[in-house]
Design a protein around this motif. Structure first.
Motif, PDB file in Angstrom:
ATOM      1  N   VAL A   1       0.838  -1.195   0.000  1.00 39.86           N
ATOM      2  CA  VAL A   1       0.000   0.000   0.000  1.00 39.86           C
ATOM      3  C   VAL A   1       0.875   1.248   0.000  1.00 39.86           C
ATOM      4  O   VAL A   1       1.701   1.435   0.891  1.00 39.86           O
TER       5      VAL A   1
ATOM      6  N   ALA B   1       0.533   5.206   2.650  1.00 38.72           N
ATOM      7  CA  ALA B   1      -0.009   4.521   3.817  1.00 38.72           C
ATOM      8  C   ALA B   1       0.203   5.239   5.146  1.00 38.72           C
ATOM      9  O   ALA B   1      -0.200   4.733   6.186  1.00 38.72           O
TER      10      ALA B   1
ATOM     11  N   GLY C   1      -4.896   5.690   2.219  1.00 38.04           N
ATOM     12  CA  GLY C   1      -3.885   4.629   2.215  1.00 38.04           C
ATOM     13  C   GLY C   1      -3.789   3.932   3.557  1.00 38.04           C
ATOM     14  O   GLY C   1      -3.727   2.700   3.632  1.00 38.04           O
TER      15      GLY C   1
END
Length: 67
Positions: A31, A34, A39
């Protein structure tokens, strides 16, 4: 990059093409963005669902705090 550990052990990967209710259990996700916002929310949801998640973000300090 830090990895968010799952709270419980995910079962062994059952392979692709399995039932939708098993996804993403046992899968690995990467991801970006993040450290915050969408995210971070996606990363947390994937971990709760049983995926192993690697995180990336340009803000190292916030990313470390999120992990």
């Amino acid at each position: 990059m830090p990895e968010i550990p799952a709270e419980t052990e995910a079962p062994a990967q059952s392979g692709h093409g399995t039932h939708a209710d098993e996804w993403p259990r046992g899968e690995v996700a990467f991801v970006t963005g993040a450290a915050s916002g969408i995210g971070l929310g996606i990363a947390r949801a994937l971990v709760r669902a049983g995926a192993r998640v690697a995180l990336a973000d340009i803000d190292d300090d916030r990313l470390e705090a999120a992990a």
